[in-house]
Write a protein that holds these residues in place. Structure first.
Motif, PDB file in Angstrom:
ATOM      1  N   PHE A 565      80.175  48.415  13.979  1.00 21.67           N
ATOM      2  CA  PHE A 565      79.324  48.827  15.099  1.00 21.67           C
ATOM      3  C   PHE A 565      77.891  49.037  14.636  1.00 21.67           C
ATOM      4  O   PHE A 565      77.618  49.117  13.434  1.00 21.67           O
ATOM      5  CB  PHE A 565      79.855  50.098  15.773  1.00 21.67           C
ATOM      6  CG  PHE A 565      79.868  51.332  14.894  1.00 21.67           C
ATOM      7  CD1 PHE A 565      78.744  52.142  14.788  1.00 21.67           C
ATOM      8  CD2 PHE A 565      81.017  51.693  14.194  1.00 21.67           C
ATOM      9  CE1 PHE A 565      78.750  53.277  13.989  1.00 21.67           C
ATOM     10  CE2 PHE A 565      81.039  52.822  13.397  1.00 21.67           C
ATOM     11  CZ  PHE A 565      79.908  53.619  13.286  1.00 21.67           C
ATOM     12  N   ILE A 566      76.998  49.128  15.636  1.00 23.41           N
ATOM     13  CA  ILE A 566      75.579  49.410  15.395  1.00 23.41           C
ATOM     14  C   ILE A 566      75.236  50.745  16.039  1.00 23.41           C
ATOM     15  O   ILE A 566      75.557  50.982  17.204  1.00 23.41           O
ATOM     16  CB  ILE A 566      74.680  48.311  15.997  1.00 23.41           C
ATOM     17  CG1 ILE A 566      75.021  46.945  15.387  1.00 23.41           C
ATOM     18  CG2 ILE A 566      73.210  48.629  15.785  1.00 23.41           C
ATOM     19  CD1 ILE A 566      74.378  45.770  16.112  1.00 23.41           C
ATOM     20  N   LYS A 567      74.602  51.628  15.271  1.00 24.12           N
ATOM     21  CA  LYS A 567      74.152  52.917  15.812  1.00 24.12           C
ATOM     22  C   LYS A 567      72.647  52.815  16.081  1.00 24.12           C
ATOM     23  O   LYS A 567      71.848  52.590  15.180  1.00 24.12           O
ATOM     24  CB  LYS A 567      74.437  54.037  14.805  1.00 24.12           C
ATOM     25  CG  LYS A 567      73.698  55.355  15.077  1.00 24.12           C
ATOM     26  CD  LYS A 567      74.411  56.189  16.075  1.00 24.12           C
ATOM     27  CE  LYS A 567      73.789  57.566  16.312  1.00 24.12           C
ATOM     28  NZ  LYS A 567      72.932  58.158  15.319  1.00 24.12           N
ATOM     29  N   LYS A 568      72.274  52.951  17.369  1.00 30.43           N
ATOM     30  CA  LYS A 568      70.871  52.856  17.769  1.00 30.43           C
ATOM     31  C   LYS A 568      70.165  54.206  17.544  1.00 30.43           C
ATOM     32  O   LYS A 568      70.811  55.262  17.555  1.00 30.43           O
ATOM     33  CB  LYS A 568      70.781  52.471  19.238  1.00 30.43           C
ATOM     34  CG  LYS A 568      71.409  51.118  19.567  1.00 30.43           C
ATOM     35  CD  LYS A 568      70.554  49.976  19.044  1.00 30.43           C
ATOM     36  CE  LYS A 568      71.119  48.627  19.444  1.00 30.43           C
ATOM     37  NZ  LYS A 568      70.310  47.508  18.931  1.00 30.43           N
ATOM     38  N   PRO A 569      68.825  54.210  17.390  1.00 29.35           N
ATOM     39  CA  PRO A 569      68.097  55.478  17.244  1.00 29.35           C
ATOM     40  C   PRO A 569      68.278  56.406  18.444  1.00 29.35           C
ATOM     41  O   PRO A 569      68.167  57.626  18.325  1.00 29.35           O
ATOM     42  CB  PRO A 569      66.630  55.019  17.114  1.00 29.35           C
ATOM     43  CG  PRO A 569      66.703  53.615  16.622  1.00 29.35           C
ATOM     44  CD  PRO A 569      67.949  53.037  17.219  1.00 29.35           C
ATOM     45  N   THR A 570      68.570  55.846  19.612  1.00 33.68           N
ATOM     46  CA  THR A 570      68.782  56.662  20.820  1.00 33.68           C
ATOM     47  C   THR A 570      70.124  57.371  20.803  1.00 33.68           C
ATOM     48  O   THR A 570      70.389  58.223  21.656  1.00 33.68           O
ATOM     49  CB  THR A 570      68.715  55.771  22.072  1.00 33.68           C
ATOM     50  OG1 THR A 570      69.718  54.744  21.972  1.00 33.68           O
ATOM     51  CG2 THR A 570      67.357  55.129  22.206  1.00 33.68           C
ATOM     52  N   GLY A 571      71.007  57.011  19.855  1.00 33.25           N
ATOM     53  CA  GLY A 571      72.344  57.580  19.810  1.00 33.25           C
ATOM     54  C   GLY A 571      73.400  56.656  20.378  1.00 33.25           C
ATOM     55  O   GLY A 571      74.595  56.889  20.220  1.00 33.25           O
ATOM     56  N   LYS A 572      72.967  55.602  21.053  1.00 32.74           N
ATOM     57  CA  LYS A 572      73.915  54.659  21.646  1.00 32.74           C
ATOM     58  C   LYS A 572      74.675  53.908  20.558  1.00 32.74           C
ATOM     59  O   LYS A 572      74.123  53.565  19.518  1.00 32.74           O
ATOM     60  CB  LYS A 572      73.161  53.668  22.538  1.00 32.74           C
ATOM     61  CG  LYS A 572      74.051  52.663  23.235  1.00 32.74           C
ATOM     62  CD  LYS A 572      73.234  51.666  24.054  1.00 32.74           C
ATOM     63  CE  LYS A 572      74.127  50.601  24.672  1.00 32.74           C
ATOM     64  NZ  LYS A 572      73.356  49.589  25.417  1.00 32.74           N
ATOM     65  N   ILE A 573      75.966  53.691  20.833  1.00 29.30           N
ATOM     66  CA  ILE A 573      76.812  52.932  19.919  1.00 29.30           C
ATOM     67  C   ILE A 573      77.070  51.557  20.516  1.00 29.30           C
ATOM     68  O   ILE A 573      77.437  51.438  21.682  1.00 29.30           O
ATOM     69  CB  ILE A 573      78.159  53.649  19.683  1.00 29.30           C
ATOM     70  CG1 ILE A 573      77.944  55.050  19.140  1.00 29.30           C
ATOM     71  CG2 ILE A 573      79.028  52.837  18.734  1.00 29.30           C
ATOM     72  CD1 ILE A 573      77.324  55.102  17.776  1.00 29.30           C
ATOM     73  N   GLU A 574      76.887  50.524  19.705  1.00 30.92           N
ATOM     74  CA  GLU A 574      77.154  49.157  20.156  1.00 30.92           C
ATOM     75  C   GLU A 574      78.217  48.554  19.236  1.00 30.92           C
ATOM     76  O   GLU A 574      77.944  48.182  18.098  1.00 30.92           O
ATOM     77  CB  GLU A 574      75.864  48.331  20.100  1.00 30.92           C
ATOM     78  CG  GLU A 574      75.960  46.995  20.809  1.00 30.92           C
ATOM     79  CD  GLU A 574      74.616  46.280  20.868  1.00 30.92           C
ATOM     80  OE1 GLU A 574      74.552  45.131  20.402  1.00 30.92           O
ATOM     81  OE2 GLU A 574      73.651  46.890  21.376  1.00 30.92           O
ATOM     82  N   PHE A 575      79.452  48.530  19.726  1.00 36.71           N
ATOM     83  CA  PHE A 575      80.550  48.003  18.917  1.00 36.71           C
ATOM     84  C   PHE A 575      80.522  46.478  18.895  1.00 36.71           C
ATOM     85  O   PHE A 575      80.238  45.838  19.907  1.00 36.71           O
ATOM     86  CB  PHE A 575      81.893  48.479  19.489  1.00 36.71           C
ATOM     87  CG  PHE A 575      82.160  49.937  19.259  1.00 36.71           C
ATOM     88  CD1 PHE A 575      82.664  50.388  18.041  1.00 36.71           C
ATOM     89  CD2 PHE A 575      81.906  50.861  20.257  1.00 36.71           C
ATOM     90  CE1 PHE A 575      82.907  51.730  17.836  1.00 36.71           C
ATOM     91  CE2 PHE A 575      82.143  52.209  20.056  1.00 36.71           C
ATOM     92  CZ  PHE A 575      82.648  52.650  18.835  1.00 36.71           C
TER      93      PHE A 575
END
Length: 617
Positions: A565-575
């Motif tokens: 997954f990718i952790k965005k600076p906004t806190g959003k997780i993108e699996f």
């Protein structure tokens, strides 16, 4: 002005649903957006006036929509949910409502300048904080369970009570001031209220019995419920005006506490209908206001009355009614502030404005102006402040979007640990203590219980979690979990592991129609992922920067590594998923499951650097 009624229906639908989308996209209170849009379309720009254009159909449309919304809200009033909150809720909807009525009437008389008769009618009306406004605010604010449940129960139960109090006050006025004094009129009113409650109970029990015994086929269940709701409301309302709201509330609560599976299945469909009705009806009401009504809102007496209702009447009634209960000071402050008025207040005020004017009370002409002033002010004030205030009082679950993992395993524990290190709320749920043992020994938050059980919603607060991963060894169970939680999480936030290669499982055709998105890549099954962890694969976090771009990262990564997954600076997780192409940007953190050989090489490189430059130790 739009002349075609068909075009008006289209425009109202677009404006209502569009307002909901804008509110979701920019994290704004939906009710505020809808109110502004309705005002712009109606009195400001003069594009439409639904009350004039729809004529005699306007009030029945509004009334039936309110009935359906109130019924849908009351379907959530399961008595199991109010465990430990019975005393505060009971006091708020009885003592609190009575105090709010009396104090509101005093404010209306002494500050707004209304006669005692009109003041007591409007005082009863303004105790309502209905589901049309409170439920969207609760969805937006992510409150902790206790204050959220109190506000929800108060809003749904007090909604019909407020309308009945206004009717009761009017009956009392007619009784006192009428030339033909008729005590039987009051007795008739009470009998009508009792009849409304009994009608709702009978309708609820009847529908429940028919569903349980199989007298209604599955494809007819939703139409039958809606037809009975409309009939229940109409019959009670024809007997005595506004008792229909009490009747549909009783029907909804009866069905909610019968725990019928088919009702639970239909609840999410009815929530969608309710959301559509709230969107369109609120636009219709605000678009129907006149410019004269808007001008009267800025009267100094109206402003004084609204401020008194916000800062004195509501907090005082809550603090007095909850005295001696176990509510904390923070909870009392929040509940004492949040009391937005909505559709019921506007519709009932419109009804009583004409009735009181016909009865000779000329000051009732400003009733709609005062009502809209209070509705709009509370909607704006509470809509924009509920999130901020709940955070300040420590009653908010607001934070980075969390991840709920169904199924304990070495892989689940590993990815949960990485998420926790990245400050992402995470929880592993499983019905087996043995499968949870590794997570518990690592300190990962866990829940022991069947996630599909009805009891889970009472014991597990899912508010902090926006993503769900079904990660058990059973493919069919993973698909079932994802399908069950589609209404809560949304299909885009539901993930399940890739199908196993075990003989006997043939779910390839099934997974395309139900379940969640396949995690990581095709073939990354439960067995494969846990084998990787057992064989020493390491969860690795990599920062993407301007110097070390995502392109370079992909070039350097081991061919056997698995992107998670990718952790965005906004806190959003993108699996990572085979169904969607993900791409990391500057400032993101990419998490992968890396072979031990690659990790060993990285450690060797660091040791070599330290030998060359001891200062890097």
């Amino acid at each position: 002005m739009v002349d075609s009624l068909l075009l008006q229906f289209m425009l109202i639908g677009i404006l209502g649903v569009g307002s909901q989308w804008v509110a979701w996209r920019f994290r704004l209170p939906a009710i505020v957006v809808m109110s502004i849009v309705g005002l712009l379309a109606g009195p400001v720009l003069g594009i439409m006036n639904p009350e004039e254009d729809f004529g005699d159909l306007y009030k029945p449309i509004i009334s039936l929509a309110v009935a359906v919304i109130l019924f849908e809200g009351s379907l959530n009033l399961d008595f199991k949910e109010v465990r430990g909150l019975g005393r505060p809720v009971f006091r708020i909807v009885t003592i609190g409502a009575f105090l709010s009525w009396i104090l509101g009437a005093l404010a209306a008389h002494y500050v707004a300048g209304l006669s005692w008769a009109v003041a007591f009618v409007i005082g009863g009306l303004f105790i309502v904080t209905g589901p049309t406004v409170i439920l969207p605010l609760l969805r937006q604010a992510k409150l902790k369970p206790r204050p959220a449940k109190i506000l929800k129960w108060e809003g749904i139960i007090v909604d019909p009570i407020g309308a009945l109090l206004a009717v009761f006050a009017f009956e009392i006025i007619e009784f006192i001031l009428g030339t033909d004094v008729n005590p039987s009129a009051l007795f008739t009113f009470f009998l009508a209220s009792v009849f409304a409650v009994l009608l709702g109970l009978v309708c609820g029990k009847g529908v429940g019995w028919m569903f349980e015994t199989g007298y209604v086929p599955e494809f007819l269940k939703s139409p039958v419920v809606f037809t009975v709701v409309i009939a229940c409301f109409t019959i009670a309302d024809e007997v005595t005006h506004e008792t229909g709201l009490l009747s549909v509330t009783a029907m909804g609560m009866t069905l909610a506490n019968m725990h019928i599976s088919s009702i639970a299945d239909m609840r999410h469909f009815k929530e969608n209908i309710s959301l559509l009705l709230i969107s369109t009806i609120f636009v219709m009401l605000t678009a129907s206001l006149t410019q004269e009504t808007l001008v009267e809102i800025f009267n100094i007496q109206t402003i004084g009355f609204v401020l008194l209702m916000l800062f004195i009447v509501r907090p005082l009634s809550i603090f007095i009614s909850t005295w001696g209960t176990d509510l904390s000071k923070s909870e009392k402050l929040l509940v004492g502030w949040i009391a937005p008025r909505g559709i019921v207040a506007l519709t009932v005020a419109s009804y009583f404005s004409s009735i009181l004017l016909d009865s000779g009370f000329e000051d009732a002409s400003i009733l709609i102006s005062i009502t809209f002033a209070l509705v709009f002010t509370t909607v704006v004030a509470h809509g924009f402040s509920i999130g901020w205030l709940s955070k300040k009082l420590g009653l908010s679950m607001e934070g980075p979007p969390g991840v709920l993992i169904s199924g304990g395993s070495p892989f689940s524990t590993g990815i949960a640990k990485v998420l926790e290190e990245l400050k992402v709320p995470v929880l592993i749920a499983d019905s087996s203590w043995e499968r949870l043992s590794k997570a518990r020994s690592t300190g990962i938050k866990s829940y022991h219980g069947e996630i599909l059980s009805e009891q889970t919603e009472y014991y597990l607060d899912m508010t902090p979690y926006e993503y769900l991963i079904a990660a058990t060894e059973l493919d069919s169970y993973n698909a079932l979990v994802c399908t069950t939680f589609v209404p809560e999480f949304g299909r885009n936030n539901l993930f399940q592991l890739s199908l196993s290669n075990r003989e006997g499982d043939n779910l390839e055709g099934l997974v395309h129609t139900i379940g969640g998105r396949v995690l990581f890549k095709e073939g990354a099954s439960w067995e494969d992922l846990n084998d990787m962890v057992e064989n020493g694969y390491v969860f690795r976090k990599t920062n993407i920067t301007e110097q070390y771009t995502y392109k370079k990262y992909l070039e350097n990564i081991d061919e056997h590594a698995l992107l998670l997954f990718i952790k965005k600076p906004t806190g959003k997780i993108e699996f990572y998923s085979s169904e969607v192409e993900s791409r990391a940007e500057n400032g993101d953190v990419v998490v992968s499951l890396t072979p031990p050989s690659k990790e060993f090489e990285r450690i060797q490189e660091k040791l070599e650097e330290q030998r060359k430059d001891p200062k890097k130790k």
